[in-house]
Scaffold this motif. Structure first.
Motif, PDB file in Angstrom:
ATOM      1  N   UNK A  96      -5.485   7.080  -1.785  1.00  0.00           N
ATOM      2  CA  UNK A  96      -6.445   6.276  -1.025  1.00  0.00           C
ATOM      3  C   UNK A  96      -5.845   5.828   0.304  1.00  0.00           C
ATOM      4  N   UNK A  97      -4.582   5.432   0.277  1.00  0.00           N
ATOM      5  CA  UNK A  97      -3.921   4.973   1.505  1.00  0.00           C
ATOM      6  C   UNK A  97      -3.672   6.127   2.465  1.00  0.00           C
ATOM      7  N   UNK A  98      -3.102   7.217   1.951  1.00  0.00           N
ATOM      8  CA  UNK A  98      -2.664   8.320   2.809  1.00  0.00           C
ATOM      9  C   UNK A  98      -3.806   9.218   3.272  1.00  0.00           C
ATOM     10  N   UNK A  99      -4.745   9.521   2.386  1.00  0.00           N
ATOM     11  CA  UNK A  99      -5.784  10.491   2.714  1.00  0.00           C
ATOM     12  C   UNK A  99      -7.090   9.853   3.184  1.00  0.00           C
ATOM     13  N   UNK A 100      -7.304   8.602   2.784  1.00  0.00           N
ATOM     14  CA  UNK A 100      -8.567   7.947   3.135  1.00  0.00           C
ATOM     15  C   UNK A 100      -8.383   6.754   4.067  1.00  0.00           C
ATOM     16  N   UNK A 101      -7.141   6.325   4.258  1.00  0.00           N
ATOM     17  CA  UNK A 101      -6.882   5.179   5.124  1.00  0.00           C
ATOM     18  C   UNK A 101      -7.374   3.861   4.563  1.00  0.00           C
TER      19      UNK A 101
END
Length: 113
Positions: free
Chosen positions: A15-20
């Motif tokens: 969620x953090x890396x791919x979706x910001x």
């Protein structure tokens, strides 16, 4: 750490890396738990965003049955928006992450209370 806890950490990183997005860990835990044993199976833990049968399953079993949404074109638009956000070229779209994003997209976090 349990196997489920390890997966939740992996999903949070996605969620953090791919979706910001910095996830609400309580909601992510509830969504992951709601996925049941499917999260442990390499095939069922991932959503194939290009397979219409898989999209139909997400729509019918999650959006309509779990979140209580009414069928209509907005459901497909929501699925498309979430898959776009997650990255269509990303082969590993984890079911729990997609479900988390859909719950947020439709404002149905309350389904997990």
């Amino acid at each position: 750490m349990s196997a489920k806890d390890v997966l939740i950490v992996k999903y949070a990183a996605d969620l953090k890396e791919k979706c910001g997005i910095t996830p609400d860990m309580d909601l992510l835990t509830k969504v992951t738990t709601g996925c049941g044993p499917s999260i442990y199976n390499p095939d069922s833990s991932i959503i194939a965003g290009t397979q219409q049968s898989e999209i139909a399953t997400v729509k019918n079993n999650f959006l309509i049955k779990k979140l209580g949404l009414t069928d209509g074109p907005e459901l497909q638009k929501g699925i498309d928006a979430v898959l776009e956000k997650y990255g269509r070229s990303n082969k590993n779209k984890y079911r729990a992450v997609v479900y988390y994003l859909l719950a947020l997209h439709f404002g149905r976090e309350s389904a997990y209370n």
